[in-house]
Design an enzyme around this catalytic site. Structure first.
Site, PDB file in Angstrom:
ATOM      1  N   HIS A  41      28.943 -12.513  11.037  1.00  0.00           N
ATOM      2  CA  HIS A  41      28.709 -11.425  10.095  1.00  0.00           C
ATOM      3  C   HIS A  41      28.947 -10.051  10.718  1.00  0.00           C
ATOM      4  O   HIS A  41      28.792  -9.036  10.035  1.00  0.00           O
ATOM      5  CB  HIS A  41      27.283 -11.491   9.552  1.00  0.00           C
ATOM      6  N   GLU A 145      21.909 -24.865   7.274  1.00  0.00           N
ATOM      7  CA  GLU A 145      21.908 -23.806   6.267  1.00  0.00           C
ATOM      8  C   GLU A 145      22.045 -24.345   4.841  1.00  0.00           C
ATOM      9  O   GLU A 145      22.444 -23.609   3.941  1.00  0.00           O
ATOM     10  CB  GLU A 145      23.024 -22.810   6.582  1.00  0.00           C
ATOM     11  N   ASP A 171      21.060 -18.369   4.055  1.00  0.00           N
ATOM     12  CA  ASP A 171      22.015 -19.295   3.449  1.00  0.00           C
ATOM     13  C   ASP A 171      21.309 -20.495   2.831  1.00  0.00           C
ATOM     14  O   ASP A 171      21.760 -21.016   1.804  1.00  0.00           O
ATOM     15  CB  ASP A 171      23.035 -19.763   4.485  1.00  0.00           C
TER      16      ASP A 171
END
Length: 242
Positions: A41, A145, A171
């Site tokens: 990210h 996730e 997530d």
């Protein structure tokens, strides 16, 4: 890090998304155990990642790297530059975990290309045997996730070469269907799963209080979400002017 974890030591570090070598140095000077560079990210490429690793290494601060999903080539290059571990996102089952482990290990256990001349091999100054031993000593954590990954946690951490797991709460929440258990229920299920007992558990935390709670609940590794920590401080400073 693997030796420290095997000895039962708890390790605290910080998840860093923005390219800034001074932050890495500040974390080391403050006494944290590691820095986790987020390439999933965050904007770091191999060049900036190498700079962050070099700054951390100068202070004796261990570096973990989170690549993007199935970005095994980036993970291999991070290890070549001296990273001491990989936290891989979106590992769904044992087959994916096995692919990850093979990608990060040298033959005969894996498929990673062997070379002693990158940073991790001190530019060829160590022997092949020394380099191989150091390469086998990296920490590898699988991120869980999704609800299906939570259900398969035991088989994922049982894969040779996988040291433990970290639940990606954001997530996990985003992937839930309406009838699925809540995120707290899923966390309780995996943390209490006897099939993951003995695996390293890592948590993310947004405060010292949250980190203390994670350690008390059984985590061995806690990474502070540095963006959340900094933004909370900035908002507090902004509020002082009101």
């Amino acid at each position: 890090m693997r030796a420290q974890l095997a000895a039962g030591k708890r390790l605290a570090g910080a998840l860093v998304r923005m390219p800034c070598e001074e932050i890495v140095e500040m974390l080391a000077v403050a006494g944290l155990d590691f820095v986790l560079i987020d390439c999933e990210h965050g904007p770091s490429d191999v060049g900036s990642l190498r700079t962050h690793i070099a700054f951390a290494d100068a202070h004796g601060l261990a570096v973990l790297v989170r690549p993007g999903q199935d970005e095994h080539h980036l993970a291999q290059r991070a290890l070549d530059q001296g990273a001491r571990g990989i936290i891989a996102p979106h590992v769904e089952d044992a087959a994916q975990a096995a692919d990850l482990a093979r990608a990060l290990r040298y033959p005969p256990h894996g498929t990673r290309g062997f070379a002693t001349y990158p940073r991790a091999g001190r530019f060829g100054a160590v022997t092949a045997e020394e380099h191989r031993a150091a390469a086998d000593d990296v920490v590898v954590l699988a991120m869980l996730e999704s609800t299906s990954a939570i259900g398969r946690a035991g088989e994922i951490v049982a894969v040779d070469g996988i040291d433990g797991y970290l639940v990606g709460v954001a997530d996990l929440g985003a992937s839930r269907a309406g009838a699925d258990p809540t995120v707290p229920e899923l966390l309780a299920a995996v943390h209490g799963d006897p099939a993951v007992r003995g695996a390293v558990r890592a948590d993310l935390a947004g405060s010292a209080e949250a980190a203390a709670a994670s350690f008390a609940d059984g985590a061995q590794i806690v990474a502070y979400n540095l963006t959340a920590v900094m933004m909370a401080s900035f908002r507090e400073l902004a509020g002082a002017t009101v």
